[in-house]
Design a protein around this motif. Structure first.
Motif, PDB file in Angstrom:
ATOM      1  N   VAL A 158      88.199  36.066  11.617  1.00 42.97           N
ATOM      2  CA  VAL A 158      89.590  35.743  11.304  1.00 42.97           C
ATOM      3  C   VAL A 158      89.603  35.048   9.953  1.00 42.97           C
ATOM      4  CG1 VAL A 158      91.616  34.436  12.024  1.00 42.97           C
ATOM      5  CG2 VAL A 158      90.182  35.565  13.742  1.00 42.97           C
ATOM      6  N   ALA A 159      90.422  35.550   9.043  1.00 46.62           N
ATOM      7  CA  ALA A 159      90.307  35.102   7.666  1.00 46.62           C
ATOM      8  C   ALA A 159      91.665  34.990   6.998  1.00 46.62           C
ATOM      9  CB  ALA A 159      89.429  36.087   6.889  1.00 46.62           C
ATOM     10  N   VAL A 160      91.666  34.351   5.819  1.00 43.81           N
ATOM     11  CA  VAL A 160      92.862  34.255   4.987  1.00 43.81           C
ATOM     12  C   VAL A 160      92.493  34.609   3.552  1.00 43.81           C
ATOM     13  CG1 VAL A 160      94.052  32.544   6.392  1.00 43.81           C
ATOM     14  CG2 VAL A 160      92.484  31.767   4.611  1.00 43.81           C
ATOM     15  N   ALA A 161      93.488  35.146   2.838  1.00 44.34           N
ATOM     16  CA  ALA A 161      93.341  35.421   1.402  1.00 44.34           C
ATOM     17  C   ALA A 161      94.733  35.657   0.841  1.00 44.34           C
ATOM     18  CB  ALA A 161      92.457  36.639   1.148  1.00 44.34           C
ATOM     19  N   GLY A 162      95.037  35.005  -0.277  1.00 46.58           N
ATOM     20  CA  GLY A 162      96.387  35.125  -0.814  1.00 46.58           C
ATOM     21  C   GLY A 162      97.391  34.697   0.248  1.00 46.58           C
ATOM     22  N   PRO A 163      98.513  35.402   0.383  1.00 44.16           N
ATOM     23  CA  PRO A 163      99.536  35.020   1.365  1.00 44.16           C
ATOM     24  C   PRO A 163      99.333  35.649   2.738  1.00 44.16           C
ATOM     25  CG  PRO A 163     100.386  36.760  -0.031  1.00 44.16           C
ATOM     26  CD  PRO A 163      98.993  36.451  -0.533  1.00 44.16           C
ATOM     27  N   ASP A 216     101.399  30.230   6.543  1.00 43.68           N
ATOM     28  CA  ASP A 216     101.827  28.961   5.968  1.00 43.68           C
ATOM     29  C   ASP A 216     101.385  28.917   4.498  1.00 43.68           C
ATOM     30  OD1 ASP A 216     101.876  26.171   5.147  1.00 43.68           O
ATOM     31  OD2 ASP A 216     102.076  25.671   7.263  1.00 43.68           O
ATOM     32  N   PRO A 217     102.308  28.690   3.560  1.00 44.05           N
ATOM     33  CA  PRO A 217     101.946  28.702   2.132  1.00 44.05           C
ATOM     34  C   PRO A 217     100.804  27.766   1.770  1.00 44.05           C
ATOM     35  CG  PRO A 217     104.328  28.667   2.391  1.00 44.05           C
ATOM     36  CD  PRO A 217     103.742  28.454   3.766  1.00 44.05           C
ATOM     37  N   VAL A 218     100.640  26.673   2.524  1.00 41.89           N
ATOM     38  CA  VAL A 218      99.559  25.731   2.226  1.00 41.89           C
ATOM     39  C   VAL A 218      98.193  26.394   2.411  1.00 41.89           C
ATOM     40  CG1 VAL A 218      98.523  23.526   2.899  1.00 41.89           C
ATOM     41  CG2 VAL A 218     100.994  23.757   2.843  1.00 41.89           C
ATOM     42  N   LEU A 219      98.113  27.418   3.250  1.00 41.76           N
ATOM     43  CA  LEU A 219      96.841  28.093   3.520  1.00 41.76           C
ATOM     44  C   LEU A 219      96.602  29.301   2.617  1.00 41.76           C
ATOM     45  CD1 LEU A 219      96.737  28.012   7.432  1.00 41.76           C
ATOM     46  CD2 LEU A 219      95.833  26.353   5.793  1.00 41.76           C
ATOM     47  N   ASP A 258      84.017  29.328   6.006  1.00 44.90           N
ATOM     48  CA  ASP A 258      84.846  28.795   4.920  1.00 44.90           C
ATOM     49  C   ASP A 258      85.890  27.801   5.407  1.00 44.90           C
ATOM     50  OD1 ASP A 258      83.617  30.560   2.969  1.00 44.90           O
ATOM     51  OD2 ASP A 258      84.748  32.176   3.907  1.00 44.90           O
ATOM     52  N   LEU A 259      85.828  27.428   6.667  1.00 49.35           N
ATOM     53  CA  LEU A 259      86.866  26.549   7.218  1.00 49.35           C
ATOM     54  C   LEU A 259      86.947  25.229   6.464  1.00 49.35           C
ATOM     55  CD1 LEU A 259      89.012  26.054   9.373  1.00 49.35           C
ATOM     56  CD2 LEU A 259      87.186  25.282  10.922  1.00 49.35           C
ATOM     57  N   GLU A 260      85.817  24.617   6.207  1.00 50.39           N
ATOM     58  CA  GLU A 260      85.821  23.316   5.527  1.00 50.39           C
ATOM     59  C   GLU A 260      86.276  23.441   4.076  1.00 50.39           C
ATOM     60  OE1 GLU A 260      82.257  21.096   5.963  1.00 50.39           O
ATOM     61  OE2 GLU A 260      82.357  21.028   8.154  1.00 50.39           O
ATOM     62  N   SER A 261      85.854  24.519   3.397  1.00 50.79           N
ATOM     63  CA  SER A 261      86.262  24.682   1.998  1.00 50.79           C
ATOM     64  C   SER A 261      87.758  24.980   1.903  1.00 50.79           C
ATOM     65  CB  SER A 261      85.456  25.792   1.323  1.00 50.79           C
ATOM     66  OG  SER A 261      85.697  27.052   1.919  1.00 50.79           O
ATOM     67  N   VAL A 262      88.301  25.703   2.888  1.00 48.97           N
ATOM     68  CA  VAL A 262      89.750  25.936   2.920  1.00 48.97           C
ATOM     69  C   VAL A 262      90.475  24.600   3.101  1.00 48.97           C
ATOM     70  CG1 VAL A 262      91.638  26.922   4.297  1.00 48.97           C
ATOM     71  CG2 VAL A 262      89.649  28.323   3.705  1.00 48.97           C
ATOM     72  N   ALA A 263      89.945  23.767   3.968  1.00 45.68           N
ATOM     73  CA  ALA A 263      90.552  22.452   4.177  1.00 45.68           C
ATOM     74  C   ALA A 263      90.537  21.632   2.885  1.00 45.68           C
ATOM     75  CB  ALA A 263      89.814  21.712   5.289  1.00 45.68           C
ATOM     76  N   GLU A 264      89.432  21.684   2.169  1.00 49.59           N
ATOM     77  CA  GLU A 264      89.330  20.939   0.913  1.00 49.59           C
ATOM     78  C   GLU A 264      90.327  21.461  -0.114  1.00 49.59           C
ATOM     79  OE1 GLU A 264      85.317  21.095  -0.405  1.00 49.59           O
ATOM     80  OE2 GLU A 264      84.515  19.975   1.307  1.00 49.59           O
ATOM     81  N   LEU A 265      90.413  22.799  -0.250  1.00 49.12           N
ATOM     82  CA  LEU A 265      91.325  23.385  -1.233  1.00 49.12           C
ATOM     83  C   LEU A 265      92.779  23.101  -0.882  1.00 49.12           C
ATOM     84  CD1 LEU A 265      89.567  26.838  -1.793  1.00 49.12           C
ATOM     85  CD2 LEU A 265      89.834  25.026  -3.494  1.00 49.12           C
ATOM     86  N   ALA A 266      93.077  23.069   0.413  1.00 53.88           N
ATOM     87  CA  ALA A 266      94.446  22.815   0.863  1.00 53.88           C
ATOM     88  C   ALA A 266      94.762  21.330   0.948  1.00 53.88           C
ATOM     89  CB  ALA A 266      94.669  23.468   2.228  1.00 53.88           C
ATOM     90  N   PRO A 316      82.087  44.786   4.130  1.00 55.43           N
ATOM     91  CA  PRO A 316      82.108  43.814   3.038  1.00 55.43           C
ATOM     92  C   PRO A 316      83.488  43.164   2.969  1.00 55.43           C
ATOM     93  CG  PRO A 316      81.195  45.917   2.313  1.00 55.43           C
ATOM     94  CD  PRO A 316      81.793  46.160   3.666  1.00 55.43           C
ATOM     95  N   GLY A 317      83.543  41.956   2.417  1.00 58.17           N
ATOM     96  CA  GLY A 317      84.851  41.308   2.326  1.00 58.17           C
ATOM     97  C   GLY A 317      84.798  40.011   1.569  1.00 58.17           C
ATOM     98  N   GLY A 318      85.902  39.701   0.893  1.00 56.37           N
ATOM     99  CA  GLY A 318      85.971  38.477   0.105  1.00 56.37           C
ATOM    100  C   GLY A 318      86.991  37.480   0.605  1.00 56.37           C
ATOM    101  N   TRP A 319      87.503  37.706   1.830  1.00 55.94           N
ATOM    102  CA  TRP A 319      88.461  36.760   2.390  1.00 55.94           C
ATOM    103  C   TRP A 319      87.730  35.532   2.912  1.00 55.94           C
ATOM    104  CZ3 TRP A 319      93.563  38.728   4.770  1.00 55.94           C
ATOM    105  CH2 TRP A 319      94.054  39.807   4.014  1.00 55.94           C
ATOM    106  N   ARG A 320      88.448  34.443   3.054  1.00 57.48           N
ATOM    107  CA  ARG A 320      87.843  33.177   3.501  1.00 57.48           C
ATOM    108  C   ARG A 320      87.906  33.095   5.024  1.00 57.48           C
ATOM    109  NH1 ARG A 320      87.059  29.617  -0.988  1.00 57.48           N
ATOM    110  NH2 ARG A 320      87.917  30.595  -2.865  1.00 57.48           N
ATOM    111  N   LEU A 321      86.750  32.877   5.630  1.00 48.99           N
ATOM    112  CA  LEU A 321      86.612  32.966   7.079  1.00 48.99           C
ATOM    113  C   LEU A 321      86.941  31.637   7.754  1.00 48.99           C
ATOM    114  CD1 LEU A 321      83.261  34.999   7.242  1.00 48.99           C
ATOM    115  CD2 LEU A 321      85.614  35.824   6.973  1.00 48.99           C
TER     116      LEU A 321
END
Length: 205
Positions: free
Chosen positions: A155-160, A135-138, A93-101, A170-175
């Motif tokens: 290693v992932a992010v989701a919410g704050p 970082d709030p941007v992420l 999900d690295l590229e999609s996180v970059a796009e969303l941010a 199982p998991g729904g965090w962005r990798l």
């Protein structure tokens, strides 16, 4: 406020993550008689003590809260450990996180490695630590459809929050990437690399 929680528990409502960490640390340093489990949360600390004198324990907890409430980070007198986690940033999900941010991939990595995070609490699965201070941007919404299996070390992010998956689950965090560091090892003492209050830094492997 201290509330009864089930037959054997008392729930201390601290009102803040910082005070939860202080109360947790104080109770572990001088564990009251009969206490078998201490579970800090974002604004609470659950103390489980089967068979303990609830009135005496409540008085002790009130004393600990008063003492810890009067402290500041500067005079706390306890050095929190720092754990550095090397990461290979090649997550699905690295590229999609970059796009969303609205950042480049390189900027996402810089933002993720550029802050010191703090373990807020553990939950969801054994050893799964919610890392605060992202970082709030992420800050990202969870995936619409969770994955049926996320590899251990992801290693992932989701919410704050950011996190390292301790085991495959199982998991729904962005990798964002993966690490070879074992954050959960049942043969270790303690089995979790992370404790509430631990400072965490990510770095590029």
């Amino acid at each position: 406020m201290i509330r009864t929680a089930g037959e054997h528990g008392l729930l201390v409502e601290t009102g803040s993550l910082e005070l939860s960490h202080r109360v947790d640390a104080a109770l572990r340093a001088a564990r009251p008689a009969g206490v078998v489990e201490i579970v800090p949360g974002p604004a609470t600390v659950l103390v489980v003590a089967p068979g303990a004198d609830q009135g005496r324990l409540r008085t002790r907890l009130e004393s600990v809260v008063r003492e810890e409430s009067g402290k500041t980070a500067a005079d706390e007198g306890r050095e929190r450990p720092v754990v550095t986690i090397p990461v290979v940033y090649d997550g699905a999900d690295l590229e999609s996180v970059a796009e969303l941010a609205r950042l480049s991939v390189a900027e996402v990595i810089d933002r993720h490695t550029g802050r010191e995070l703090v373990v807020g609490w553990l939950g969801f699965a054994p050893g799964f630590a919610y890392l605060t201070g992202l970082d709030p941007v992420l800050e990202m919404p969870r995936l619409d459809t969770p994955r049926t299996s996320v590899p251990a070390g992801s290693v992932a992010v989701a919410g704050p929050y950011s996190a390292v998956y301790p085991t495959a689950s199982p998991g729904g965090w962005r990798l964002l990437g993966r690490t070879s560091v074992r954050v959960w090892d049942v043969s270790a003492d303690p089995p979790s690399l992370f404790r509430p209050g631990t400072r965490v830094r990510f770095e590029v492997a």
